[in-house]
Write a protein that holds these residues in place. Structure first.
Motif, PDB file in Angstrom:
ATOM      1  N   LEU A 291       3.452-106.300   7.080  1.00 24.92           N
ATOM      2  CA  LEU A 291       3.184-105.375   5.991  1.00 24.92           C
ATOM      3  C   LEU A 291       4.386-105.225   5.068  1.00 24.92           C
ATOM      4  O   LEU A 291       4.241-105.054   3.854  1.00 24.92           O
ATOM      5  N   HIS A 292       5.594-105.277   5.657  1.00 28.27           N
ATOM      6  CA  HIS A 292       6.817-105.222   4.857  1.00 28.27           C
ATOM      7  C   HIS A 292       7.925-105.934   5.634  1.00 28.27           C
ATOM      8  O   HIS A 292       8.450-105.398   6.615  1.00 28.27           O
TER       9      HIS A 292
ATOM     10  N   ARG B 111      14.375 -96.456   2.207  1.00 31.34           N
ATOM     11  CA  ARG B 111      13.931 -97.720   2.800  1.00 31.34           C
ATOM     12  C   ARG B 111      12.791 -97.462   3.786  1.00 31.34           C
ATOM     13  O   ARG B 111      12.723 -96.384   4.397  1.00 31.34           O
ATOM     14  N   PRO B 112      11.900 -98.447   3.971  1.00 32.36           N
ATOM     15  CA  PRO B 112      10.838 -98.277   4.973  1.00 32.36           C
ATOM     16  C   PRO B 112      11.422 -98.354   6.377  1.00 32.36           C
ATOM     17  O   PRO B 112      12.071 -99.339   6.746  1.00 32.36           O
ATOM     18  N   VAL B 113      11.204 -97.287   7.160  1.00 28.53           N
ATOM     19  CA  VAL B 113      11.781 -97.180   8.502  1.00 28.53           C
ATOM     20  C   VAL B 113      10.667 -96.959   9.513  1.00 28.53           C
ATOM     21  O   VAL B 113       9.782 -96.121   9.305  1.00 28.53           O
TER      22      VAL B 113
ATOM     23  N   ALA C 290       7.735 -96.212   4.443  1.00 30.88           N
ATOM     24  CA  ALA C 290       6.980 -97.181   5.253  1.00 30.88           C
ATOM     25  C   ALA C 290       5.481 -96.927   5.156  1.00 30.88           C
ATOM     26  O   ALA C 290       4.674 -97.868   5.122  1.00 30.88           O
ATOM     27  N   LYS C 291       5.095 -95.668   5.095  1.00 27.94           N
ATOM     28  CA  LYS C 291       3.672 -95.327   5.045  1.00 27.94           C
ATOM     29  C   LYS C 291       3.012 -95.846   3.775  1.00 27.94           C
ATOM     30  O   LYS C 291       1.815 -96.139   3.759  1.00 27.94           O
ATOM     31  N   LYS C 292       3.789 -95.982   2.705  1.00 25.97           N
ATOM     32  CA  LYS C 292       3.227 -96.501   1.451  1.00 25.97           C
ATOM     33  C   LYS C 292       2.759 -97.944   1.607  1.00 25.97           C
ATOM     34  O   LYS C 292       1.908 -98.418   0.845  1.00 25.97           O
ATOM     35  N   PHE C 293       3.291 -98.643   2.597  1.00 24.67           N
ATOM     36  CA  PHE C 293       2.910-100.041   2.835  1.00 24.67           C
ATOM     37  C   PHE C 293       1.913-100.164   3.993  1.00 24.67           C
ATOM     38  O   PHE C 293       1.623-101.267   4.450  1.00 24.67           O
ATOM     39  N   GLY C 294       1.423 -99.017   4.489  1.00 28.98           N
ATOM     40  CA  GLY C 294       0.433 -99.051   5.568  1.00 28.98           C
ATOM     41  C   GLY C 294       1.013 -99.014   6.957  1.00 28.98           C
ATOM     42  O   GLY C 294       0.278 -99.132   7.944  1.00 28.98           O
TER      43      GLY C 294
END
Length: 406
Positions: free
Chosen positions: A66-67, A28-30, A49-53
């Protein structure tokens, strides 16, 4: 002969530790934040999370844009320090650590028995397997190997995440040409602008620039160092001297008022004074600042005869506090204190008229009691109401001392 400078960088360290300890966060994006508040920023982000900027410095509001499902986790510095120590212990079995550069990055020298690139690849694969067994399956690292530390750091970044990249002199400079100027350590927004002003807009132009050009861009000997580092040569910067000691803190909602911001400032001052004495330094100036929710900031500084005396520091803070703006209805958002300039104790001759031996003994006794019995066992009254706040924080280039900052 293969190069022997090695940089090992733990990937998304804070976020990876949280995902290791909390399996429900894996995949999960953290975002790791100093406090859970919409007004703060991420101090670390997971690979997802970095994949979404979302990255270090991303504001919480922006991260949610962003997410929307980004998971915000309040940082736990003591736990990250424990994983850092476990990492060093596991690593020392393979090779000595030449320098701890930060909590998630170390510089090592490759053992002499490793002779070929193939040997190095197998060596670091075994090392990663050991780290996985002793630290956890989620906490990975990237390894860069190059003719100097600067290029080894760059190689570790190029190999992220969980990679191994070797740069040899024969690969230079062409292996760097696919990068952007901002990918290089030491080139931020301002330096990039200065490079552009000198007609350098690509890495190919950077690597072909003369020593004199780079010296003119940097305006110092650092330009000469950059010239040689880009060619795989070894030059060392002179050791830096500590110039400041300070702490800052984003205020929790309940302390965003006049009483709360003053108490936190006192707490920060007492932490900084304890560090100052442990480092055997003296200070001859104090700066205090407050940031408000309307984005306005106030700061002011005061000078005094060099000292380690907390009584002097607290009196100076109160004098500064008299000049703070009364922002009726606009709450404070953050506060901080900084000692500067600093003077090593070996260069200080105490002023016979101003030096107070009784104060010195009291400060030393308080430091000793807090080390032995736990932080805040003894404190000055101004910090009451904020003792559980202003916790230990981890800077990018300094490992906190848990004894004085925990």
């Amino acid at each position: 002969m293969i190069p022997r400078d090695v940089i090992i960088d733990l990937d998304c360290f804070f976020a990876s530790v949280e995902q290791e300890l909390r399996p429900e966060l894996r995949g999960r994006p953290v975002g790791i934040v100093p406090v859970v508040a919409e007004s703060t920023s991420c101090i670390a982000a997971s690979k997802e999370a970095k994949k979404f900027g979302i990255k270090t410095g991303t504001r919480v509001r922006e991260a949610r844009q962003l997410h929307p499902d980004v998971v915000l986790v309040e940082s736990r510095p003591a736990i990250y320090l424990e994983f850092h120590r476990r990492f060093l212990t596991a690593l020392e079995v393979f090779m000595p650590v030449a320098e701890v550069m930060s909590i998630d990055e170390v510089w090592c020298r490759l053992p002499e028995n490793i002779k070929t690139p193939e040997d190095a690849a197998k060596f670091f694969l075994r090392m990663k397997e050991t780290l996985r067994a002793q630290i956890g399956e989620v906490v990975t690292c990237s390894v860069g190997m190059a003719p100097n530390r600067f290029l080894a750091k760059l190689a570790s970044d190029m190999g992220k995440p969980n990679g191994f990249l070797l740069i040899q002199k024969a690969d230079l400079p062409h292996c760097l040409h696919r990068l952007k100027l901002r990918d290089f350590c030491g080139i931020g927004r301002n330096m990039e602008r200065r490079l552009h002003d000198h007609g350098i807009t690509t890495v190919a132009q950077l690597t072909s620039a003369s020593r004199e050009t780079l010296h003119a861009v940097w305006g110092s000997i650092n330009g000469f160092h950059m010239y040689h580092w880009l060619r795989g040569e070894v030059t060392e910067l002179p050791p830096t001297q500590r110039r400041t000691i300070g702490h800052s803190h984003i205020l929790p909602t309940k302390l965003r008022n006049e009483i709360g911001v003053r108490a936190v400032s006192h707490r920060l001052l007492q932490k900084a004074a304890t560090r100052l004495r442990k480092l055997d330094m003296y200070a001859s100036g104090l700066q205090a600042f407050i940031k408000y929710e309307d984005k306005q900031e106030w700061s002011r500084e005061i000078r005094f005869t060099e000292t380690q005396d907390s009584f002097v520091f607290l009196n100076a803070l109160e004098k500064l506090w008299e000049h703070r703006p009364r922002k009726g209805g606009i709450p404070p958002q953050a506060t901080g204190v900084t000692f500067a300039p600093l003077i090593p104790a070996s260069r200080v001759t105490p002023d016979l008229l101003l030096h107070n031996p009784a104060h010195e003994k009291i400060c030393q006794a308080m430091d000793a009691l807090n080390r032995r019995l736990g932080k805040n066992t003894v404190t000055f009254g101004g910090a009451l109401g904020a003792l559980e706040y202003a916790p230990m924080r981890i800077a990018f280039t300094r490992i906190p001392d848990q004894e004085t900052e925990g």
